[in-house]
Motif scaffolding. Structure first.
Motif, PDB file in Angstrom:
ATOM      1  N   LEU A 153       0.771  -1.098  -0.093  1.00  0.00           N
ATOM      2  CA  LEU A 153      -0.098  -0.046  -0.160  1.00  0.00           C
ATOM      3  C   LEU A 153       0.885   1.278  -0.068  1.00  0.00           C
ATOM      4  CD1 LEU A 153      -2.890  -0.814   2.544  1.00  0.00           C
ATOM      5  CD2 LEU A 153      -3.058  -0.483   0.197  1.00  0.00           C
ATOM      6  N   VAL A 154       1.901   1.208   0.677  1.00  0.00           N
ATOM      7  CA  VAL A 154       2.779   2.338   0.888  1.00  0.00           C
ATOM      8  C   VAL A 154       3.431   2.823  -0.256  1.00  0.00           C
ATOM      9  CG1 VAL A 154       4.963   3.279   1.968  1.00  0.00           C
ATOM     10  CG2 VAL A 154       2.858   2.151   3.484  1.00  0.00           C
ATOM     11  N   SER A 155       3.749   1.591  -1.082  1.00  0.00           N
ATOM     12  CA  SER A 155       4.741   1.738  -2.266  1.00  0.00           C
ATOM     13  C   SER A 155       3.411   2.244  -3.445  1.00  0.00           C
ATOM     14  CB  SER A 155       5.237   0.431  -2.857  1.00  0.00           C
ATOM     15  OG  SER A 155       4.145  -0.450  -3.222  1.00  0.00           O
ATOM     16  N   SER A 156       2.332   2.088  -3.304  1.00  0.00           N
ATOM     17  CA  SER A 156       1.385   2.576  -4.359  1.00  0.00           C
ATOM     18  C   SER A 156       1.656   4.147  -4.747  1.00  0.00           C
ATOM     19  CB  SER A 156      -0.062   2.466  -4.042  1.00  0.00           C
ATOM     20  OG  SER A 156      -0.245   3.464  -2.739  1.00  0.00           O
ATOM     21  N   VAL A 205      13.361  -1.492   4.941  1.00  0.00           N
ATOM     22  CA  VAL A 205      13.819  -0.097   4.321  1.00  0.00           C
ATOM     23  C   VAL A 205      14.807  -0.559   3.114  1.00  0.00           C
ATOM     24  CG1 VAL A 205      15.583   1.277   5.129  1.00  0.00           C
ATOM     25  CG2 VAL A 205      13.606   0.693   6.684  1.00  0.00           C
ATOM     26  N   GLY A 206      14.830   0.368   1.964  1.00  0.00           N
ATOM     27  CA  GLY A 206      15.543   0.047   0.906  1.00  0.00           C
ATOM     28  C   GLY A 206      14.814  -0.442  -0.240  1.00  0.00           C
ATOM     29  N   PHE A 207      13.626  -0.952  -0.116  1.00  0.00           N
ATOM     30  CA  PHE A 207      12.684  -1.358  -1.151  1.00  0.00           C
ATOM     31  C   PHE A 207      12.556  -0.332  -2.175  1.00  0.00           C
ATOM     32  CE2 PHE A 207       9.114   0.725   1.063  1.00  0.00           C
ATOM     33  CZ  PHE A 207       8.525   1.275  -0.317  1.00  0.00           C
ATOM     34  N   GLU A 208      12.767   1.122  -1.800  1.00  0.00           N
ATOM     35  CA  GLU A 208      12.493   1.939  -2.597  1.00  0.00           C
ATOM     36  C   GLU A 208      13.755   2.624  -3.401  1.00  0.00           C
ATOM     37  OE1 GLU A 208      14.620   3.688   0.850  1.00  0.00           O
ATOM     38  OE2 GLU A 208      12.608   2.373   0.839  1.00  0.00           O
ATOM     39  N   ALA A 209      14.894   1.930  -3.138  1.00  0.00           N
ATOM     40  CA  ALA A 209      16.376   2.409  -3.595  1.00  0.00           C
ATOM     41  C   ALA A 209      16.129   2.498  -5.234  1.00  0.00           C
ATOM     42  CB  ALA A 209      17.126   1.363  -3.109  1.00  0.00           C
ATOM     43  N   ALA A 210      15.212   1.627  -5.914  1.00  0.00           N
ATOM     44  CA  ALA A 210      15.421   1.651  -7.606  1.00  0.00           C
ATOM     45  C   ALA A 210      14.888   3.040  -7.937  1.00  0.00           C
ATOM     46  CB  ALA A 210      14.359   0.463  -7.948  1.00  0.00           C
ATOM     47  N   LEU A 217      16.591   4.838  12.292  1.00  0.00           N
ATOM     48  CA  LEU A 217      16.576   4.905  10.563  1.00  0.00           C
ATOM     49  C   LEU A 217      15.327   4.548  10.344  1.00  0.00           C
ATOM     50  CD1 LEU A 217      16.939   2.146   8.870  1.00  0.00           C
ATOM     51  CD2 LEU A 217      19.106   2.308   9.972  1.00  0.00           C
ATOM     52  N   THR A 218      14.611   3.664  11.043  1.00  0.00           N
ATOM     53  CA  THR A 218      13.120   3.266  10.491  1.00  0.00           C
ATOM     54  C   THR A 218      12.232   4.353  10.941  1.00  0.00           C
ATOM     55  OG1 THR A 218      13.904   1.005  10.999  1.00  0.00           O
ATOM     56  CG2 THR A 218      11.363   1.576  10.797  1.00  0.00           C
ATOM     57  N   LEU A 219      12.239   5.029  11.968  1.00  0.00           N
ATOM     58  CA  LEU A 219      11.506   6.202  12.434  1.00  0.00           C
ATOM     59  C   LEU A 219      11.733   7.304  11.340  1.00  0.00           C
ATOM     60  CD1 LEU A 219      11.528   6.180  16.234  1.00  0.00           C
ATOM     61  CD2 LEU A 219       9.830   5.206  14.775  1.00  0.00           C
ATOM     62  N   ALA A 220      12.878   7.470  10.876  1.00  0.00           N
ATOM     63  CA  ALA A 220      13.360   8.467  10.090  1.00  0.00           C
ATOM     64  C   ALA A 220      12.581   8.232   8.720  1.00  0.00           C
ATOM     65  CB  ALA A 220      14.783   8.847   9.632  1.00  0.00           C
ATOM     66  N   ILE A 221      12.715   6.909   8.200  1.00  0.00           N
ATOM     67  CA  ILE A 221      12.194   6.810   6.698  1.00  0.00           C
ATOM     68  C   ILE A 221      10.560   6.740   6.707  1.00  0.00           C
ATOM     69  CG2 ILE A 221      11.982   4.204   6.925  1.00  0.00           C
ATOM     70  CD1 ILE A 221      13.608   6.228   4.002  1.00  0.00           C
ATOM     71  N   LEU A 222      10.220   6.250   7.736  1.00  0.00           N
ATOM     72  CA  LEU A 222       8.532   6.202   7.815  1.00  0.00           C
ATOM     73  C   LEU A 222       7.592   7.506   7.496  1.00  0.00           C
ATOM     74  CD1 LEU A 222       7.686   3.616  10.557  1.00  0.00           C
ATOM     75  CD2 LEU A 222       7.950   3.254   8.220  1.00  0.00           C
ATOM     76  N   PRO A 223       8.354   8.486   7.849  1.00  0.00           N
ATOM     77  CA  PRO A 223       7.490   9.871   7.417  1.00  0.00           C
ATOM     78  C   PRO A 223       7.745  10.190   6.092  1.00  0.00           C
ATOM     79  CG  PRO A 223       8.684  10.349   9.597  1.00  0.00           C
ATOM     80  CD  PRO A 223       9.167   8.674   9.040  1.00  0.00           C
ATOM     81  N   VAL A 224       9.091   9.697   5.578  1.00  0.00           N
ATOM     82  CA  VAL A 224       9.197  10.105   3.899  1.00  0.00           C
ATOM     83  C   VAL A 224       8.026   9.198   3.182  1.00  0.00           C
ATOM     84  CG1 VAL A 224      10.929   9.394   2.100  1.00  0.00           C
ATOM     85  CG2 VAL A 224      11.751  10.286   4.503  1.00  0.00           C
ATOM     86  N   TYR A 225       7.933   7.988   3.705  1.00  0.00           N
ATOM     87  CA  TYR A 225       6.663   7.250   2.746  1.00  0.00           C
ATOM     88  C   TYR A 225       5.435   8.058   2.983  1.00  0.00           C
ATOM     89  CZ  TYR A 225       9.960   3.363   3.149  1.00  0.00           C
ATOM     90  OH  TYR A 225      11.223   2.676   3.103  1.00  0.00           O
ATOM     91  N   VAL A 226       4.983   8.773   4.130  1.00  0.00           N
ATOM     92  CA  VAL A 226       4.103   9.438   4.289  1.00  0.00           C
ATOM     93  C   VAL A 226       3.884  10.627   3.626  1.00  0.00           C
ATOM     94  CG1 VAL A 226       2.648  10.882   5.857  1.00  0.00           C
ATOM     95  CG2 VAL A 226       3.577   8.618   6.794  1.00  0.00           C
ATOM     96  N   LEU A 227       4.898  11.312   3.456  1.00  0.00           N
ATOM     97  CA  LEU A 227       4.823  12.616   2.597  1.00  0.00           C
ATOM     98  C   LEU A 227       4.711  12.145   1.233  1.00  0.00           C
ATOM     99  CD1 LEU A 227       7.914  14.551   4.369  1.00  0.00           C
ATOM    100  CD2 LEU A 227       5.466  15.309   4.103  1.00  0.00           C
ATOM    101  N   THR A 228       5.684  11.163   0.809  1.00  0.00           N
ATOM    102  CA  THR A 228       5.341  10.705  -0.615  1.00  0.00           C
ATOM    103  C   THR A 228       4.120  10.459  -1.330  1.00  0.00           C
ATOM    104  OG1 THR A 228       7.773  10.122  -0.739  1.00  0.00           O
ATOM    105  CG2 THR A 228       6.510   9.387  -2.483  1.00  0.00           C
ATOM    106  N   LEU A 237      -3.512   7.124   0.268  1.00  0.00           N
ATOM    107  CA  LEU A 237      -4.057   7.686   1.433  1.00  0.00           C
ATOM    108  C   LEU A 237      -4.132   6.618   2.572  1.00  0.00           C
ATOM    109  CD1 LEU A 237      -6.921  10.043   1.170  1.00  0.00           C
ATOM    110  CD2 LEU A 237      -4.555  10.676   1.612  1.00  0.00           C
ATOM    111  N   ALA A 238      -4.451   5.306   2.115  1.00  0.00           N
ATOM    112  CA  ALA A 238      -4.334   4.150   3.118  1.00  0.00           C
ATOM    113  C   ALA A 238      -2.784   4.002   3.652  1.00  0.00           C
ATOM    114  CB  ALA A 238      -4.872   2.922   2.419  1.00  0.00           C
ATOM    115  N   GLY A 239      -2.117   4.112   2.433  1.00  0.00           N
ATOM    116  CA  GLY A 239      -0.842   3.804   3.139  1.00  0.00           C
ATOM    117  C   GLY A 239       0.084   4.859   3.806  1.00  0.00           C
ATOM    118  N   ALA A 240      -0.439   6.039   3.627  1.00  0.00           N
ATOM    119  CA  ALA A 240       0.098   7.286   4.356  1.00  0.00           C
ATOM    120  C   ALA A 240      -0.614   6.993   5.895  1.00  0.00           C
ATOM    121  CB  ALA A 240      -0.419   8.507   3.838  1.00  0.00           C
ATOM    122  N   CYS A 241      -1.898   6.718   5.879  1.00  0.00           N
ATOM    123  CA  CYS A 241      -2.581   6.749   7.129  1.00  0.00           C
ATOM    124  C   CYS A 241      -1.970   5.660   7.991  1.00  0.00           C
ATOM    125  CB  CYS A 241      -4.002   6.379   7.125  1.00  0.00           C
ATOM    126  SG  CYS A 241      -4.967   7.947   6.279  1.00  0.00           S
TER     127      CYS A 241
END
Length: 461
Positions: free
Chosen positions: A40-43, A193-198, A356-367, A391-395
């Motif tokens: 969901l987050v990756s959508s 963490v890192g799935f988004e590296a591509a 680092l996990t707590l740092a990356i989670l807000p990035v997923y929300v913002l995106t 929105l589901a992923g962000a929530c």
């Protein structure tokens, strides 16, 4: 690249032990839920990757969808997330090898001394060029996946500790209820963490609008299901009661090899170390890219921009990154336990991994929020793809952050959300100041914090 930086072996061998004190035998269920959540987050990430195939990745997505200052903050959070990966792996490699040497040979070599070896190799590979280090990481990735799958299949094939059961795939297996599952989820999220590296390779590959989204989704799905199967096999192999008693210093996969396939013991040990090293190499390459480019643009000391005349690599940035990673690992280790005790090394991984996990989670929300805003303004709006899924992923990410702050009761983990909030406040202040005083530098600075200048380093490699 996405799959390798997720580190399937290291994430399977070590991350569950940080979740099991909370989610216990239900940790396979936690990882199963995490796969669904990350899809969901990756959508939103996938939709923006199709729209903007850029090396700026998250910075570009958030800047276009929300604004340049939000993009700058995104870059600052990404910088923390990737900068903490190498020192976290140093602590884990050192602690794991120290524990293994103690168990197998009765030797007690301090974890920090062992950590010097992978740091030196990481620097040496990067010194010779990014292609060399990536090729080495890819070979290690293939070997580690083979080892963990073979051992998991053997454990399941032999029926585990007390027969085959789907109970670990149920929330009822959690010894601490929903709260334990929520807290365990943060450590499960670290495995992804890192799935988004591509997304950072959008300017360097053929057909990026198709290839990058496919790489992101397949990485989450394939590696995520690998996690679920292998951790389910782990719980079956050691038994649910033993799973409930695991801690961050436990080595269950060593025990599984000893019990179910003695000949697999050393392949497991080697695969674990190689996986940690592959994560170190991949994450270090990204940080070196950032520091070199920032040095070139005088956002950091100019010496970081210097290029080795023989190998055409940013040699001083590479050495600086190695020193930073080793130094931070040692400092955190000194603060977290007796310096010669492997528990201190495991704590380095646990503490920095949590941060680092707590740092990356807000990035997923913002995106994901940026995706909603961008496609709404553009007019090519799909209710499902551009509203419901992102929105589901962000929530879900927001709920996870809230649940972690609410449920976490053990120091120093109770402090870490505030550390990230403090860093975010600093980055927000910097974004406001740069936006007012030097608006022309806002876009450049944010992009460098996000992924660096890929084209420049590609030429130097």
């Amino acid at each position: 690249m996405s799959a390798a930086i997720m580190g399937p072996a290291v994430s399977t061998f070590f991350n569950p032990q940080f979740a099991t004190p909370f989610s216990g035998a239900a940790t396979p269920f936690v990882y199963l839920i995490c796969v669904a959540v990350m899809l969901l987050v990756s959508s939103g990430i996938v939709e923006m990757a199709r729209e903007f195939p850029s090396a700026g990745a998250f910075y570009t997505y958030v800047s276009r969808g929300i604004g340049p200052r939000a993009g700058f903050v995104t870059g600052g959070l990404m910088f923390v997330a990737y900068a903490l990966l190498p020192p976290a792996e140093i602590g884990l490699i050192g602690a794991y090898v120290q524990s293994t040497l103690q168990a197998e040979f009765g030797l007690n070599v301090p974890w920090w001394l062992i950590g010097v070896v992978p740091v030196s190799l990481m620097v040496a590979l990067a010194y010779r060029g990014i292609a060399t280090s990536l090729r080495a990481a890819l070979i290690l990735f293939g070997a580690e996946v083979t080892v963990i799958v073979v051992l998991a299949v053997i454990v399941v094939g032999k029926g585990g500790d007390d027969g085959i059961s789907l109970h670990p795939l149920s929330p009822a297996a959690s010894p601490h209820g929903v709260g334990g599952i929520t807290t365990g989820f943060v450590f499960a999220a670290l495995s992804f963490v890192g799935f988004e590296a591509a997304a950072t390779l959008g300017e360097e590959i053929r057909a990026p609008r198709r290839t990058v989204p496919k790489a992101i989704v397949l990485s989450v799905l394939a590696v995520g299901l690998l996690y679920v199967f292998c951790i389910w096999a782990e719980v079956l192999g050691i038994g649910e009661q033993a799973a409930n008693e695991l801690t961050g210093a436990s080595l269950p996969w060593n025990d599984l090899a000893q019990r179910y396939a003695t000949w697999m013991k050393w392949p497991v040990i080697i695969a674990a170390v190689s996986s940690m090293f592959a994560v170190m190499v991949n994450s270090s390459n990204g940080i070196v890219r950032i520091t070199h480019a920032m040095g070139r643009d005088r956002l950091l000391p100019a010496f970081l921009a210097e290029v080795n005349p023989r190998f055409r690599t940013p040699s001083k940035a590479i050495v600086a990154q190695g020193v930073f990673a080793a130094g931070l690992a040692v400092v955190v280790g000194l603060l977290s336990g007796p310096f010669s005790d492997p528990v201190a090394g495991f704590n380095v991984y646990g503490y920095l991994g949590f941060l680092l996990t707590l740092a990356i989670l807000p990035v997923y929300v913002l995106t994901n929020l940026a995706a909603v805003n961008w496609f709404r303004a553009k007019g090519t709006f799909s209710i499902l793809r551009h509203l419901v899924l992102p929105l589901a992923g962000a929530c879900l990410m927001i709920a996870l952050l809230y649940g972690q702050i609410r449920e976490q009761t053990t120091a120093p983990y109770t402090w870490f959300p505030w550390v990230i909030l403090g860093w975010t406040a600093i980055v927000v202040t910097a974004a406001i100041w740069i936006g007012r005083a030097k608006p022309e530098q806002m876009e450049r600075a944010g992009q460098l914090l996000a992924v660096g200048d890929s084209e420049d380093l590609q030429q130097k490699a």
